[in-house]
Design a protein around this motif. Structure first.
Motif, short mmCIF file in Angstrom:
data_model
loop_
_atom_site.label_atom_id
_atom_site.label_comp_id
_atom_site.label_asym_id
_atom_site.label_seq_id
_atom_site.Cartn_x
_atom_site.Cartn_y
_atom_site.Cartn_z
N VAL A 197 -8.40 80.36 -41.53
CA VAL A 197 -6.86 79.13 -41.95
C VAL A 197 -5.62 79.00 -41.01
N TRP A 198 -5.09 77.85 -40.12
CA TRP A 198 -3.56 78.16 -39.74
C TRP A 198 -2.92 76.92 -40.05
N ARG A 199 -1.59 76.71 -40.70
CA ARG A 199 -0.94 75.02 -40.59
C ARG A 199 -0.93 74.73 -39.42
N ALA A 200 -1.01 73.77 -39.54
CA ALA A 200 -0.96 72.99 -38.22
C ALA A 200 0.16 71.67 -38.53
N GLY A 201 1.36 71.26 -38.59
CA GLY A 201 2.12 70.55 -38.52
C GLY A 201 1.85 70.85 -39.95
N GLY A 202 1.37 69.24 -40.33
CA GLY A 202 0.89 68.83 -41.62
C GLY A 202 -0.36 68.92 -42.13
N ALA A 203 -0.69 69.95 -42.12
CA ALA A 203 -2.05 69.73 -41.99
C ALA A 203 -2.81 71.92 -42.18
N VAL A 204 -4.12 71.56 -42.33
CA VAL A 204 -4.38 73.00 -42.57
C VAL A 204 -5.51 73.08 -41.94
N LEU A 205 -6.06 74.06 -40.62
CA LEU A 205 -7.20 73.82 -39.65
C LEU A 205 -7.78 75.06 -39.81
N ALA A 206 -9.27 75.09 -40.68
CA ALA A 206 -10.07 76.20 -41.25
C ALA A 206 -11.38 76.17 -39.88
N LEU A 207 -11.37 77.43 -39.52
CA LEU A 207 -12.13 77.57 -38.03
C LEU A 207 -13.64 78.53 -39.03
N VAL A 208 -14.61 78.46 -39.02
CA VAL A 208 -15.57 79.69 -40.06
C VAL A 208 -17.09 79.56 -38.88
N LEU A 209 -16.75 80.55 -38.62
CA LEU A 209 -18.50 81.16 -37.23
C LEU A 209 -19.70 81.85 -38.68
N ALA A 210 -20.40 81.01 -38.37
CA ALA A 210 -21.81 81.79 -38.85
C ALA A 210 -22.75 82.52 -38.22
N PRO A 211 -22.71 83.67 -38.24
CA PRO A 211 -23.16 84.50 -37.06
C PRO A 211 -25.14 84.41 -37.43
N HIS A 212 -25.33 84.44 -36.53
CA HIS A 212 -27.22 84.15 -36.79
C HIS A 212 -27.54 85.55 -37.63
N CYS A 213 -27.30 86.85 -37.47
CA CYS A 213 -27.83 88.22 -37.89
C CYS A 213 -27.26 88.36 -39.52
N VAL A 214 -27.30 89.49 -39.90
CA VAL A 214 -27.03 89.86 -41.51
C VAL A 214 -26.34 90.93 -41.16
N GLY A 215 -26.41 91.22 -39.83
CA GLY A 215 -25.35 92.68 -39.38
C GLY A 215 -24.18 92.09 -39.38
N ALA A 216 -23.38 90.79 -39.18
CA ALA A 216 -22.50 90.51 -38.35
C ALA A 216 -21.16 91.01 -39.17
N PRO A 217 -19.83 91.20 -38.23
CA PRO A 217 -18.76 91.80 -39.49
C PRO A 217 -18.64 90.71 -40.80
N ARG A 218 -18.11 91.70 -41.68
CA ARG A 218 -17.42 91.12 -42.71
C ARG A 218 -16.29 90.23 -41.86
N PRO A 219 -15.93 88.75 -42.77
CA PRO A 219 -15.17 87.91 -42.98
C PRO A 219 -13.81 88.22 -42.64
N ALA A 220 -12.41 87.79 -42.45
CA ALA A 220 -11.83 88.15 -41.75
C ALA A 220 -11.21 87.19 -40.83
N GLY A 221 -9.25 87.20 -41.70
CA GLY A 221 -8.86 86.14 -40.56
C GLY A 221 -7.00 86.08 -41.00
N SER A 222 -6.30 85.01 -41.07
CA SER A 222 -5.04 84.69 -41.85
C SER A 222 -4.89 83.51 -42.17
N SER A 223 -3.94 84.12 -43.35
CA SER A 223 -3.48 83.22 -44.17
C SER A 223 -2.85 81.94 -43.70
N TRP A 224 -2.79 81.04 -45.26
CA TRP A 224 -1.49 80.15 -45.20
C TRP A 224 -0.22 80.41 -45.73
#
Length: 204
Positions: free
Chosen positions: A177-204
């Motif tokens: 998640v990022w602040r983008a001027g007067g908006a908040v922008l979120a990006l989510v990746l949905a992995p194909h497999c169960v063994g994908a990495p744990r979620p991580a990201g930046s805060s706003w």
């Protein structure tokens, strides 16, 4: 990639895309075209094709499908979001969702929050922080887009919000998640497999 709506030249639209944009209300057409233009540039750079050859058309479920020269492009996933003032697009080799929510929309989000958030998720959000309310909505919307679903209905309840700083979602989705001027922008990746990495990201 994110930017302000309307600051780039109008992109080339295929006949099918022109038909789609004509079905939209006049007030929404400019931001739709800006979103498509941004996504076409991303795809063109990623696959080394002229943006004029890129088409982005909806699947039956409404999610965007990428074609180059009229042929589907395997392994390229695109998501687009736009408001009156901002445009965002994302491209990834796995299912991806991107969403923008203006902080001025926080009051509207607060009114419908109990439809998309559980009691536990609501407890994570400070209702007096517009950027937090906007960020939660953007996260949920981006997650259901990655799942090729909709924020309306039962789908948002199936996306578990586990934390906000950093943003963490259930199902081993990765979130940022990022602040983008007067908006908040979120990006989510949905992995194909169960063994994908744990979620991580930046805060706003």
């Amino acid at each position: 990639m994110a930017g302000r709506t309307g600051h780039d030249r109008a992109p080339h639209l295929s006949r099918a895309e022109q038909h789609l944009v004509r079905t939209l209300p006049a007030w929404r057409q400019a931001e739709w075209v800006a979103g498509r233009g941004l996504a076409k540039r991303l795809v063109g750079e990623a696959v080394a094709a002229p943006a004029e050859e890129v088409e982005i058309l909806p699947r039956e479920d409404g999610s965007p499908r990428v074609l180059v020269g009229g042929s589907p492009v395997p392994g390229v996933h695109v998501s687009i979001s736009h408001t009156a003032r901002h445009t965002a697009a994302a491209l990834a080799p796995e299912p991806v969702g991107v969403d923008l929510c203006e902080t001025v929309s926080a009051a509207a989000v607060r009114r419908v929050a109990d439809r998309v958030l559980s009691a536990g998720e609501l407890s994570l959000v400070d209702p007096d922080r517009p950027e937090a309310m906007a960020g939660v909505w953007a996260l949920k919307e981006a997650a259901v887009k990655a799942d090729r679903s909709s924020v309306f209905g039962a789908a948002p309840r199936r996306v578990e919000l586990l934390g906000l700083q950093p943003p963490v979602l259930g199902g081993r989705r990765r979130a940022m998640v990022w602040r983008a001027g007067g908006a908040v922008l979120a990006l989510v990746l949905a992995p194909h497999c169960v063994g994908a990495p744990r979620p991580a990201g930046s805060s706003w």
